[in-house]
Motif scaffolding. Structure first.
Motif, PDB file in Angstrom:
ATOM      1  N   LEU A 148       0.952  -1.157  -0.023  1.00 47.31           N
ATOM      2  CA  LEU A 148       0.049  -0.193   0.102  1.00 47.31           C
ATOM      3  C   LEU A 148       0.871   1.376   0.143  1.00 47.31           C
ATOM      4  CD1 LEU A 148      -2.804  -0.954   2.375  1.00 47.31           C
ATOM      5  CD2 LEU A 148      -3.068  -0.697  -0.141  1.00 47.31           C
ATOM      6  N   LYS A 149       2.157   1.210   0.512  1.00 51.13           N
ATOM      7  CA  LYS A 149       3.113   2.289   0.504  1.00 51.13           C
ATOM      8  C   LYS A 149       3.475   2.505  -0.579  1.00 51.13           C
ATOM      9  CE  LYS A 149       4.644   2.376   5.491  1.00 51.13           C
ATOM     10  NZ  LYS A 149       5.606   2.281   6.477  1.00 51.13           N
ATOM     11  N   LYS A 150       3.756   1.388  -1.503  1.00 48.64           N
ATOM     12  CA  LYS A 150       4.346   1.380  -2.671  1.00 48.64           C
ATOM     13  C   LYS A 150       3.166   2.310  -3.791  1.00 48.64           C
ATOM     14  CE  LYS A 150       7.560  -2.274  -2.572  1.00 48.64           C
ATOM     15  NZ  LYS A 150       7.946  -3.757  -3.086  1.00 48.64           N
ATOM     16  N   VAL A 151       1.937   1.700  -3.545  1.00 46.48           N
ATOM     17  CA  VAL A 151       0.657   2.255  -4.360  1.00 46.48           C
ATOM     18  C   VAL A 151       0.823   3.706  -4.176  1.00 46.48           C
ATOM     19  CG1 VAL A 151      -1.622   2.151  -4.917  1.00 46.48           C
ATOM     20  CG2 VAL A 151      -0.437   0.270  -4.668  1.00 46.48           C
ATOM     21  N   MET A 152       0.709   4.142  -2.551  1.00 49.87           N
ATOM     22  CA  MET A 152       0.509   5.402  -2.379  1.00 49.87           C
ATOM     23  C   MET A 152       1.757   6.334  -2.937  1.00 49.87           C
ATOM     24  SD  MET A 152       0.011   7.127   1.544  1.00 49.87           S
ATOM     25  CE  MET A 152       1.746   6.641   1.990  1.00 49.87           C
ATOM     26  N   GLU A 153       3.113   5.871  -2.872  1.00 55.76           N
ATOM     27  CA  GLU A 153       3.899   6.683  -3.643  1.00 55.76           C
ATOM     28  C   GLU A 153       3.717   6.901  -5.181  1.00 55.76           C
ATOM     29  OE1 GLU A 153       6.419   8.128  -2.151  1.00 55.76           O
ATOM     30  OE2 GLU A 153       5.676   7.523  -0.252  1.00 55.76           O
ATOM     31  N   GLU A 154       3.121   5.737  -5.641  1.00 55.27           N
ATOM     32  CA  GLU A 154       2.890   5.768  -7.275  1.00 55.27           C
ATOM     33  C   GLU A 154       1.816   6.909  -7.414  1.00 55.27           C
ATOM     34  OE1 GLU A 154       3.264   5.002 -11.102  1.00 55.27           O
ATOM     35  OE2 GLU A 154       4.560   4.448  -9.484  1.00 55.27           O
ATOM     36  N   TYR A 155       0.824   6.870  -6.596  1.00 58.25           N
ATOM     37  CA  TYR A 155      -0.316   7.918  -6.601  1.00 58.25           C
ATOM     38  C   TYR A 155       0.144   9.402  -6.505  1.00 58.25           C
ATOM     39  CZ  TYR A 155      -3.882   4.430  -7.012  1.00 58.25           C
ATOM     40  OH  TYR A 155      -4.755   3.504  -7.519  1.00 58.25           O
ATOM     41  N   LYS A 156       1.245   9.384  -5.527  1.00 57.12           N
ATOM     42  CA  LYS A 156       1.837  10.736  -5.189  1.00 57.12           C
ATOM     43  C   LYS A 156       2.313  11.169  -6.455  1.00 57.12           C
ATOM     44  CE  LYS A 156       2.286  10.581  -0.078  1.00 57.12           C
ATOM     45  NZ  LYS A 156       3.146  10.428   1.102  1.00 57.12           N
ATOM     46  N   ARG A 157       3.419  10.216  -6.930  1.00 53.88           N
ATOM     47  CA  ARG A 157       3.925  10.617  -8.199  1.00 53.88           C
ATOM     48  C   ARG A 157       3.139  10.955  -9.251  1.00 53.88           C
ATOM     49  NH1 ARG A 157       5.725   8.517 -12.682  1.00 53.88           N
ATOM     50  NH2 ARG A 157       4.528   6.479 -12.231  1.00 53.88           N
ATOM     51  N   LYS A 158       2.042  10.222  -9.561  1.00 52.73           N
ATOM     52  CA  LYS A 158       1.166  10.417 -10.605  1.00 52.73           C
ATOM     53  C   LYS A 158       0.300  11.917 -10.239  1.00 52.73           C
ATOM     54  CE  LYS A 158       0.292   5.752 -11.967  1.00 52.73           C
ATOM     55  NZ  LYS A 158      -0.782   4.814 -12.383  1.00 52.73           N
ATOM     56  N   TYR A 159       0.321  11.897  -9.243  1.00 51.25           N
ATOM     57  CA  TYR A 159      -0.537  13.310  -8.667  1.00 51.25           C
ATOM     58  C   TYR A 159       0.516  14.528  -8.951  1.00 51.25           C
ATOM     59  CZ  TYR A 159      -2.559  17.096  -5.671  1.00 51.25           C
ATOM     60  OH  TYR A 159      -2.916  18.058  -5.208  1.00 51.25           O
ATOM     61  N   SER A 160       1.776  14.433  -8.636  1.00 47.52           N
ATOM     62  CA  SER A 160       2.574  15.427  -9.017  1.00 47.52           C
ATOM     63  C   SER A 160       2.677  15.910 -10.437  1.00 47.52           C
ATOM     64  CB  SER A 160       4.174  15.082  -8.387  1.00 47.52           C
ATOM     65  OG  SER A 160       4.014  14.867  -6.968  1.00 47.52           O
ATOM     66  N   GLU A 161       2.661  14.763 -11.081  1.00 44.69           N
ATOM     67  CA  GLU A 161       2.820  14.893 -12.756  1.00 44.69           C
ATOM     68  C   GLU A 161       1.311  15.473 -13.213  1.00 44.69           C
ATOM     69  OE1 GLU A 161       3.459  11.054 -14.180  1.00 44.69           O
ATOM     70  OE2 GLU A 161       5.724  10.864 -13.765  1.00 44.69           O
ATOM     71  N   VAL A 162       0.435  15.116 -12.778  1.00 46.44           N
ATOM     72  CA  VAL A 162      -0.878  15.455 -13.240  1.00 46.44           C
ATOM     73  C   VAL A 162      -1.025  17.041 -12.712  1.00 46.44           C
ATOM     74  CG1 VAL A 162      -3.293  15.623 -12.851  1.00 46.44           C
ATOM     75  CG2 VAL A 162      -2.137  13.515 -13.088  1.00 46.44           C
ATOM     76  N   SER A 163      -0.404  17.662 -11.421  1.00 42.77           N
ATOM     77  CA  SER A 163      -0.388  18.866 -10.867  1.00 42.77           C
ATOM     78  C   SER A 163       0.425  19.576 -11.881  1.00 42.77           C
ATOM     79  CB  SER A 163      -0.194  18.721  -9.523  1.00 42.77           C
ATOM     80  OG  SER A 163      -0.650  18.254  -8.740  1.00 42.77           O
ATOM     81  N   GLU A 164       1.659  19.189 -12.228  1.00 45.92           N
ATOM     82  CA  GLU A 164       2.386  19.953 -12.945  1.00 45.92           C
ATOM     83  C   GLU A 164       1.847  20.152 -14.500  1.00 45.92           C
ATOM     84  OE1 GLU A 164       6.144  17.696 -13.463  1.00 45.92           O
ATOM     85  OE2 GLU A 164       6.805  18.358 -11.165  1.00 45.92           O
ATOM     86  N   ARG A 165       1.169  19.107 -14.827  1.00 43.55           N
ATOM     87  CA  ARG A 165       0.422  19.426 -16.180  1.00 43.55           C
ATOM     88  C   ARG A 165      -0.601  20.284 -15.954  1.00 43.55           C
ATOM     89  NH1 ARG A 165      -0.053  13.053 -18.272  1.00 43.55           N
ATOM     90  NH2 ARG A 165       2.142  12.599 -18.597  1.00 43.55           N
ATOM     91  N   LEU A 166      -1.397  20.244 -15.055  1.00 41.28           N
ATOM     92  CA  LEU A 166      -2.330  21.294 -14.871  1.00 41.28           C
ATOM     93  C   LEU A 166      -1.882  22.502 -14.767  1.00 41.28           C
ATOM     94  CD1 LEU A 166      -5.455  21.405 -14.191  1.00 41.28           C
ATOM     95  CD2 LEU A 166      -4.971  21.360 -11.683  1.00 41.28           C
TER      96      LEU A 166
END
Length: 265
Positions: A148-166
């Motif tokens: 779950l920590k790995k999944v959360m880290e992956e979601y954090k990374r995707k969130y950062s990418e989406v935030s930068e794109r936004l």
């Protein structure tokens, strides 16, 4: 401690009683002893059966209610007049009764101890199994937490990418919005000019104004109703014609030729 207690006092042999005996007690021929309460209740029935060993007690002296702490007079007279061998026989049987009671108590204590040890081992076994199960569950939960920590880290990374794109899309949107606003203003200016006059008349009007008022700056034709009002008020002061009365350069040339012909004639 229990054997020492048996040397000092007797315990009731009735199952689940085991109370210390005092006062009166019931003694059986099978070497068992009972408290006055349970002896009175059990031995009043027929047939009489020992509650401890289930032996039949049908003899007249198979059951005796005796006083455990007799008086001095009783002790002085109970064996008086008996031959020594009878006294020794009675004493030996009394001591055998006590030895049996001690042995029985020891056996009972050993049985209770073995039973307690068996229960303890069973409980330890159950506890060990439960601990192993809990360890397995804890290991599984730790693995799940790690995943779950790995999944959360992956979601954090995707969130950062989406935030930068936004943020990049927002910047592009702001630029496009600025371009859209400027183009809309230009279209509004062109639309206002197009609604006030047709295209060809607007061109002729500008050409005529350039001839009539060469001293005016091109910036005099400003955008907006105020600029239009200033322009038309200036024309009225100079005695110019209205917008729809202006002639084209071709018409003015024809008029000038007509005036020349009239003068010649």
């Amino acid at each position: 401690m229990a054997m020492t207690l048996c040397f000092d006092t007797l315990l009731c042999n009735f199952p689940k009683c085991r109370a210390k005996l005092s006062g009166f007690a019931w003694v059986t021929a099978c070497s068992h002893v009972f408290c006055d309460q349970h002896g009175s209740g059990e031995f009043s029935r027929s047939p009489v059966i020992c509650p401890a060993c289930s032996s039949a007690l049908s003899g007249k002296l198979d059951i005796v209610r005796t006083e455990l702490s007799p008086s001095e007079e009783y002790k002085a007279m109970v064996l008086a007049g008996l031959r020594p061998n009878i006294v020794l026989d009675i004493s030996a049987r009394a001591l055998a009764f006590w030895s049996y009671q001690v042995h029985q108590e020891r056996m009972y204590q050993e049985y209770s101890l073995s039973r307690a040890e068996a229960q303890l081992k069973q409980m330890e076994k159950v506890l060990t199994q439960q601990n192993q199960t809990r360890e397995l569950e804890l290991t599984a939960m730790r693995g799940e937490i790690a995943s779950l920590k790995k999944v959360m880290e992956e979601y954090k990374r995707k969130y950062s990418e989406v935030s930068e794109r936004l943020m990049e899309r927002n910047r592009q949107y702001q630029k496009l919005q600025g371009l859209y606003d400027s183009l809309r203003l230009k279209n509004m200016v062109v639309g206002l000019g197009d609604r006030e006059m047709p295209n060809h008349e607007h061109h002729d009007f500008n050409a005529g104004m350039d001839r009539l008022t060469p001293q005016r700056s091109p910036q005099f034709l400003s955008v907006g109703h105020e600029g239009d009002g200033r322009f038309f008020s200036c024309l009225e002061q100079e005695g110019a014609k209205s917008f729809f009365q202006f002639s084209t350069p071709a018409k003015r040339g024809q008029e000038n030729r007509g005036r020349t012909l009239v003068k010649k004639h």
